[in-house]
Structures are given as structure tokens and as C-alpha cells.
Design an enzyme around this catalytic site. Sequence first.
Site, short mmCIF file in Angstrom:
data_model
loop_
_atom_site.label_atom_id
_atom_site.label_comp_id
_atom_site.label_asym_id
_atom_site.label_seq_id
_atom_site.Cartn_x
_atom_site.Cartn_y
_atom_site.Cartn_z
N HIS A 198 0.85 -1.20 0.00
CA HIS A 198 0.00 0.00 0.00
C HIS A 198 0.88 1.24 0.00
O HIS A 198 1.73 1.41 0.88
CB HIS A 198 -0.90 -0.03 1.25
CG HIS A 198 -1.47 1.30 1.63
ND1 HIS A 198 -2.80 1.62 1.42
CD2 HIS A 198 -0.91 2.38 2.22
CE1 HIS A 198 -3.01 2.85 1.87
NE2 HIS A 198 -1.89 3.34 2.36
N HIS A 227 -2.27 1.42 -5.41
CA HIS A 227 -2.76 2.80 -5.26
C HIS A 227 -1.81 3.79 -5.96
O HIS A 227 -1.68 4.94 -5.53
CB HIS A 227 -2.89 3.22 -3.78
CG HIS A 227 -3.54 2.21 -2.88
ND1 HIS A 227 -4.59 1.44 -3.29
CD2 HIS A 227 -3.31 1.88 -1.57
CE1 HIS A 227 -4.96 0.66 -2.27
NE2 HIS A 227 -4.20 0.88 -1.24
N ARG A 230 -3.01 7.39 -6.78
CA ARG A 230 -3.74 8.15 -5.76
C ARG A 230 -3.42 9.64 -5.80
O ARG A 230 -4.20 10.46 -5.34
CB ARG A 230 -3.48 7.58 -4.37
CG ARG A 230 -2.08 7.84 -3.82
CD ARG A 230 -1.93 7.22 -2.44
NE ARG A 230 -2.94 7.65 -1.53
CZ ARG A 230 -3.50 6.88 -0.57
NH1 ARG A 230 -3.11 5.62 -0.44
NH2 ARG A 230 -4.40 7.35 0.22
N ASP A 290 -9.56 -2.36 -4.62
CA ASP A 290 -9.59 -1.95 -3.20
C ASP A 290 -11.01 -2.15 -2.66
O ASP A 290 -11.47 -1.40 -1.80
CB ASP A 290 -9.15 -0.49 -3.04
CG ASP A 290 -8.58 -0.20 -1.65
OD1 ASP A 290 -8.41 -1.14 -0.85
OD2 ASP A 290 -8.33 0.99 -1.37
N SER A 294 -12.55 1.40 2.97
CA SER A 294 -13.29 2.61 3.31
C SER A 294 -12.78 3.79 2.48
O SER A 294 -11.59 3.90 2.22
CB SER A 294 -13.17 2.93 4.80
OG SER A 294 -11.82 3.20 5.12
ZN ZN Z 1 -4.43 0.25 0.70
#
Ligand code: ZN
Length: 421
Positions: A198, A227, A230, A290, A294
Amino acid sequence: MMKLIQNIDVYAPQHLGKKDVLTINDKIVKIKDAGSISAEGFLSETEIINGEGLLLTPGFIDSHVHVLGGGGEGGFANRTPEATMEGLTKFGVTTVVGCLGTDGIGRDMCALVAKTKGLNEQGMSAYCYTGSYQIPVRTLTDSIVKDIMMIQEIIGTGEIAISDHRSSQPTFEEFARVVADTRLGGVLSGKAGIVNVHLGDSPRCLDLIERVVDETEIPASQILPTHINRNEMLFGKSIEYALKGGAVDFTGNEDIDYWETICDEVRVCNGIKRMLDAGVNPDRMTISSDGQGSLPMYSSDGEFLGMGVGQSSCLLKEVKECVFKTEIPLEIAYFYFLAHLPQAFAQLVNKLHFYIEGDRQVRVLVCRIDSPAHIEINICSVLKEHSRYARCAVLKYRPVIVQLVFTQIILSIVKHLAYRD
Ligand code: ZN
């Protein structure tokens, strides 16, 4: 029971064109040019399915899903729900790799392996990583190596968080040891031994990963940073890393319009196009969802709006965007970004297929090409009640979208039928 699907457009995942596909029980036994298999002789009892306007495809591999639910950040009330068989398969995911995230206490490896076993019993091809964000890794047995060697479902370690305020701020030595142990577990068990990493928002970006690749004997193929899209800074560094041969994983998003406005997340289709234009080998790219993670949502002035939940359904959406927004051919979008993991992870792919072949229940529309001349496809169940998807022919989409919609419906129907069986 025999079924003959006639005149269906087959992506295996290479585009084979219009074909007739014969299935016997749970296997595809023959794929020939459209019009060349007829229901005569010993096939006279065969059920005929009109495949006109439909696609036959492999299921998606989603290599990063919080199958137990995720979150808990901001309090227990923010824990997100578990993945369900229906939620995964409804949009074409047939192989899933589950992971823990920020919370490795309220959700632990016992629960993760149990959930993974459950998904397998339901008909999914399910695997998981050992650990969570943290180092030291909390394993199921007494070590990473033993987890990977002795627990069938565990194929690597993750998601280990780096460059993030929620990580355990591992040193280079600690991080390198985790990667080394994971590799060793993979070597000893014949699994891939992937470390799913991550990446957070910090400017340190991929620093730890690059040091492992540069300063140890461990190959870049052992690590799958996720990610990468991101934020713009991380994405730029990820292009450089991928150009040097590293594999990278995009995180899909169901509501990218929101995330593009609030932060500078890079839209998957645009990111893929930029990587291709920069000369990155498509074999180095994957997309995962993912799912069930959340997604805290804020207004432009920083007000907390609520907690969103990642969805595996975004993979299908990302394929459509690749095709329609950036005009990446469906075959390429499908083949390189979803239907398999990249060549760098061939070991994992092989292992996944090995498991698929050895399973009691074979999977929906999961296929592989052994050689250009030979196609081997395992299919979870044959298409029953095909009239159910014919009802969807009135959908107001352009033709290719209709085909994609059909794909998901086929996958969904097949999976549900298989489950009932
Ligand atoms: Zn993650």
C-alpha cells in the site's frame, strides 16, 4: 449436460472472433469458427444458446479486496461490510485476493483465511495475503514463510503500508526482511510470494521499494505496489519505476469524478494511456478495486461527508472507460489490465490456474491459452436459463457497451447458477 453456444464473440482473452462453443457439464470442450458446430448426431440433445451480440470472456482477477471489510478509521462505526459472492461476481470478478488493511486487530488472519475458504466453497477462486498494514507482520502461523508454505489460500504478504501516516514506519531493513521472507515462502511452496504494498500520500512514494530492488538480490517482480494513481506526484514516480521494469497496480474507482475534483487522483484510463505513451510495457500494469475498503469523503472545504465503500464493480467500469474515453482497444484493456496479472507475475498466474484446475468446483469463464493452437477453458457451469439475459437486449447503450453489459450478466448468471448447483 451439453450446451452449444453459437456465434458468440470470444475473448480468451485474446480476441478469437465469432465462434461456436460446445460445453459438456462444467467444461468447454470445443471452440470452432461460428457455424461449424451443429446440433446433429450425438449433439442432437444439445441445448442451443444463441450467442449473437454476446461476449464470452474470462472472469476478472481482482488482486486487492478487503473481503472481510475494511476501515474502522474514525471509530468502530466506520467499519465497512464484508465482500459477498454476489457483489464480486455480479460485475465479472471470479478470482479474488483478499487482504487486511489498516486494522489487523479487529480483523485478523484467522478471520481472513476463514472468509477466503468460504468464498472458495461458494465457487469463487479466492486467495489472500498474510498480514495487514503493519510490520512486524501478524501471521496466522509463526512466520510469513510458514503461512505461505502451509496455508493453501495464502499466496503472499500484504497490504504492507509504506509512505503513509498509518503505516508502522518500517525501516529499510524491516521492509526488506518482509519481502525476503515472502519470496522464500513463495520459492519453497511454488507460489508467487508477492508482497502487495500500500502506497500512501507521502512524498517518499516508492523509496523503500526502489531500495529493495536496487540494494538486494530480490527481483522487482516480487513486489506489487498499489494505489499508484492516488495522486499526481506518486503517479509520476510510478511511471519511472515501471519504466525500469517494476510492476504497478492501479486502484479503480466507481466515483472518479468526485475524487478527481477533491484530490488529484489520476483516472485509471488516463493513467494507463499515459504509461503506454511513456513506453511502459503493458505487462507491468494491473488494476485492482480496493473493494470493501473505506473511502472517507470530504467536501471541497474539508467537511466530512461520509464514508464510501470501495466496489469490485469498478473493474468493469474501468474497462469501459479504457475503451470509450481513451480508445484503448477492448482486447488490450481486457487482456493486459484485468484478465490476468502481468508477465512479471507469471508464477502467480500459473499458480492460480493450477489451483483452478485442481479444484472441486471449476470457475466461471476462467481461461488460459497454453499455445496459440490450444485453448483450455474451465467454466464453472454451463449457461442455463439463457433466456434471462435476452431480456436485457433493450439496454440503451452503444453496441460494445451492450456486449460488456452482457458479459457481466452472463458471468453473474453463470455464477449464481453454479452456486445453486
Ligand atoms: Zn491500501
